[in-house]
Design a protein around this motif. Structure first.
Motif, PDB file in Angstrom:
ATOM      1  N   GLU A  85      13.549 -75.684  24.518  1.00  0.00           N
ATOM      2  CA  GLU A  85      13.492 -76.878  25.058  1.00  0.00           C
ATOM      3  C   GLU A  85      15.337 -76.463  25.473  1.00  0.00           C
ATOM      4  OE1 GLU A  85      13.559 -79.256  21.704  1.00  0.00           O
ATOM      5  OE2 GLU A  85      11.027 -78.954  21.186  1.00  0.00           O
ATOM      6  N   HIS A  86      15.867 -75.393  25.239  1.00  0.00           N
ATOM      7  CA  HIS A  86      17.509 -75.684  25.540  1.00  0.00           C
ATOM      8  C   HIS A  86      17.941 -74.550  26.381  1.00  0.00           C
ATOM      9  CE1 HIS A  86      17.894 -79.339  23.647  1.00  0.00           C
ATOM     10  NE2 HIS A  86      17.817 -78.864  22.821  1.00  0.00           N
ATOM     11  N   LEU A  87      18.484 -74.269  27.345  1.00  0.00           N
ATOM     12  CA  LEU A  87      19.281 -73.128  28.088  1.00  0.00           C
ATOM     13  C   LEU A  87      20.179 -71.861  26.996  1.00  0.00           C
ATOM     14  CD1 LEU A  87      19.517 -71.515  30.684  1.00  0.00           C
ATOM     15  CD2 LEU A  87      21.282 -72.141  30.861  1.00  0.00           C
ATOM     16  N   VAL A  88      19.238 -70.665  26.626  1.00  0.00           N
ATOM     17  CA  VAL A  88      20.111 -70.155  25.577  1.00  0.00           C
ATOM     18  C   VAL A  88      21.172 -69.442  26.656  1.00  0.00           C
ATOM     19  CG1 VAL A  88      19.656 -68.155  23.804  1.00  0.00           C
ATOM     20  CG2 VAL A  88      17.982 -69.983  24.287  1.00  0.00           C
ATOM     21  N   ILE A  89      22.464 -69.289  26.118  1.00  0.00           N
ATOM     22  CA  ILE A  89      23.676 -69.006  26.645  1.00  0.00           C
ATOM     23  C   ILE A  89      24.617 -68.514  25.832  1.00  0.00           C
ATOM     24  CG2 ILE A  89      23.468 -69.988  29.091  1.00  0.00           C
ATOM     25  CD1 ILE A  89      24.881 -71.837  27.728  1.00  0.00           C
ATOM     26  N   GLY A  90      24.510 -69.080  24.374  1.00  0.00           N
ATOM     27  CA  GLY A  90      25.927 -68.492  23.441  1.00  0.00           C
ATOM     28  C   GLY A  90      25.092 -66.977  22.962  1.00  0.00           C
ATOM     29  N   GLY A  91      26.172 -66.602  21.949  1.00  0.00           N
ATOM     30  CA  GLY A  91      25.752 -65.411  21.465  1.00  0.00           C
ATOM     31  C   GLY A  91      26.324 -64.579  22.128  1.00  0.00           C
ATOM     32  N   LEU A  92      25.288 -62.756  22.337  1.00  0.00           N
ATOM     33  CA  LEU A  92      24.988 -62.268  23.677  1.00  0.00           C
ATOM     34  C   LEU A  92      24.963 -62.760  24.650  1.00  0.00           C
ATOM     35  CD1 LEU A  92      23.592 -59.005  21.017  1.00  0.00           C
ATOM     36  CD2 LEU A  92      25.723 -59.624  21.831  1.00  0.00           C
ATOM     37  N   GLU A 139      10.707 -64.378  34.972  1.00  0.00           N
ATOM     38  CA  GLU A 139      11.572 -65.743  33.895  1.00  0.00           C
ATOM     39  C   GLU A 139      12.636 -66.143  34.752  1.00  0.00           C
ATOM     40  OE1 GLU A 139      13.631 -63.071  31.759  1.00  0.00           O
ATOM     41  OE2 GLU A 139      11.543 -62.963  30.592  1.00  0.00           O
ATOM     42  N   GLU A 140      13.371 -65.677  36.041  1.00  0.00           N
ATOM     43  CA  GLU A 140      14.575 -66.034  37.284  1.00  0.00           C
ATOM     44  C   GLU A 140      13.421 -67.169  37.476  1.00  0.00           C
ATOM     45  OE1 GLU A 140      16.215 -63.402  39.336  1.00  0.00           O
ATOM     46  OE2 GLU A 140      17.410 -63.308  37.739  1.00  0.00           O
ATOM     47  N   PRO A 141      12.726 -67.958  38.368  1.00  0.00           N
ATOM     48  CA  PRO A 141      11.487 -68.947  38.856  1.00  0.00           C
ATOM     49  C   PRO A 141      11.550 -70.321  37.646  1.00  0.00           C
ATOM     50  CG  PRO A 141      10.877 -67.342  40.013  1.00  0.00           C
ATOM     51  CD  PRO A 141      11.684 -66.794  38.602  1.00  0.00           C
ATOM     52  N   ALA A 142      11.276 -70.023  36.272  1.00  0.00           N
ATOM     53  CA  ALA A 142      10.891 -70.543  35.257  1.00  0.00           C
ATOM     54  C   ALA A 142      11.810 -70.905  35.060  1.00  0.00           C
ATOM     55  CB  ALA A 142      10.519 -69.976  34.229  1.00  0.00           C
ATOM     56  N   LEU A 143      13.491 -70.415  34.722  1.00  0.00           N
ATOM     57  CA  LEU A 143      14.133 -71.497  34.263  1.00  0.00           C
ATOM     58  C   LEU A 143      14.755 -71.704  34.722  1.00  0.00           C
ATOM     59  CD1 LEU A 143      15.510 -67.572  32.451  1.00  0.00           C
ATOM     60  CD2 LEU A 143      15.236 -69.906  31.643  1.00  0.00           C
ATOM     61  N   ARG A 144      15.139 -71.554  36.308  1.00  0.00           N
ATOM     62  CA  ARG A 144      15.489 -72.898  37.736  1.00  0.00           C
ATOM     63  C   ARG A 144      14.952 -73.690  37.496  1.00  0.00           C
ATOM     64  NH1 ARG A 144      15.312 -68.432  41.932  1.00  0.00           N
ATOM     65  NH2 ARG A 144      17.375 -68.365  41.429  1.00  0.00           N
ATOM     66  N   ALA A 150      22.084 -76.077  36.086  1.00  0.00           N
ATOM     67  CA  ALA A 150      23.219 -74.808  34.452  1.00  0.00           C
ATOM     68  C   ALA A 150      22.256 -73.269  34.713  1.00  0.00           C
ATOM     69  CB  ALA A 150      22.416 -76.368  33.365  1.00  0.00           C
ATOM     70  N   TYR A 151      21.554 -73.546  35.293  1.00  0.00           N
ATOM     71  CA  TYR A 151      20.816 -72.177  34.715  1.00  0.00           C
ATOM     72  C   TYR A 151      21.717 -71.348  36.279  1.00  0.00           C
ATOM     73  CZ  TYR A 151      18.355 -67.382  35.338  1.00  0.00           C
ATOM     74  OH  TYR A 151      17.923 -66.044  35.241  1.00  0.00           O
ATOM     75  N   ASP A 152      21.382 -72.187  36.872  1.00  0.00           N
ATOM     76  CA  ASP A 152      22.347 -71.696  38.567  1.00  0.00           C
ATOM     77  C   ASP A 152      23.551 -71.091  38.034  1.00  0.00           C
ATOM     78  OD1 ASP A 152      19.528 -71.534  40.109  1.00  0.00           O
ATOM     79  OD2 ASP A 152      20.624 -73.432  40.666  1.00  0.00           O
ATOM     80  N   GLU A 153      24.652 -71.731  37.539  1.00  0.00           N
ATOM     81  CA  GLU A 153      25.515 -71.319  37.610  1.00  0.00           C
ATOM     82  C   GLU A 153      25.725 -70.427  36.253  1.00  0.00           C
ATOM     83  OE1 GLU A 153      29.416 -73.491  35.111  1.00  0.00           O
ATOM     84  OE2 GLU A 153      28.028 -74.776  34.984  1.00  0.00           O
TER      85      GLU A 153
END
Length: 170
Positions: A85-92, A139-144, A150-153
């Motif tokens: 539900e949320h963009l995963v950008i933490g940890g590794l 994946e990239e188109p779906a995340l966009r 937020a994903y583009d950044e």
């Protein structure tokens, strides 16, 4: 998605996807037998075997970490049928956008070195190509579409395959 169903779904997906690609695939190719070398094990090969073992263990650790992040931070799974539900950008994910794929590839390459089964390098190359195409085409188109700017950044700041030296703090 609630965390308990996300954790169960992630555990199932972990066994099926990375388990098949990094475990079952290499086993089918090698039966996890150490290659018989003409002169037996030499001192020069011991470091390669050690590096191989480290890569396998590191790859598995990276995979576990990435799957946990999807549940804890993303409130979902890595499986396309139950995305976060949320963009995963933490940890590794602050170092590299695709740590799961990097972990799988590390485990395969590690097995090639550990077992002296260099045919696994060809398998790793084929797996990388499949991962790369899946990321670019799905994946990239779906995340966009899902996370927009937020994903583009994030995509512009964090490399896809070779980790940054310092974590992104976006």
């Amino acid at each position: 998605m609630r965390r308990t169903p996300a954790a169960i779904g992630s555990a199932i997906f972990f066994a099926v996807a990375p388990g098949s690609v990094a475990g079952l695939g290499p086993w089918l190719i090698t039966r996890w037998r150490v290659s018989d070398l003409p002169d037996g094990l030499t001192w020069a090969e011991i470091p390669l075997r050690v590096v191989g073992a480290v890569l396998v263990l590191a790859g598995v650790a990276v995979l576990i970490h990435a799957f946990v992040r999807f549940v804890a931070e993303g409130a979902g799974t890595p499986a396309p049928v139950a995305p976060p539900e949320h963009l995963v950008i933490g940890g590794l994910y602050r170092y590299v956008r695709n740590p799961m794929y990097v972990g799988v590839l590390s485990a395969i390459i590690g097995q090639a070195l550990l077992l002296s089964q260099f045919g696994l390098f060809w398998y790793a190359a084929a797996v990388f190509l499949a991962f790369f195409l899946f990321v670019r085409m799905h994946e990239e188109p779906a995340l966009r579409r899902t996370f927009g700017t937020a994903y583009d950044e994030y995509r512009m700041a964090v490399p896809g395959w070779l980790p940054r030296l310092r974590p992104w703090s976006g």
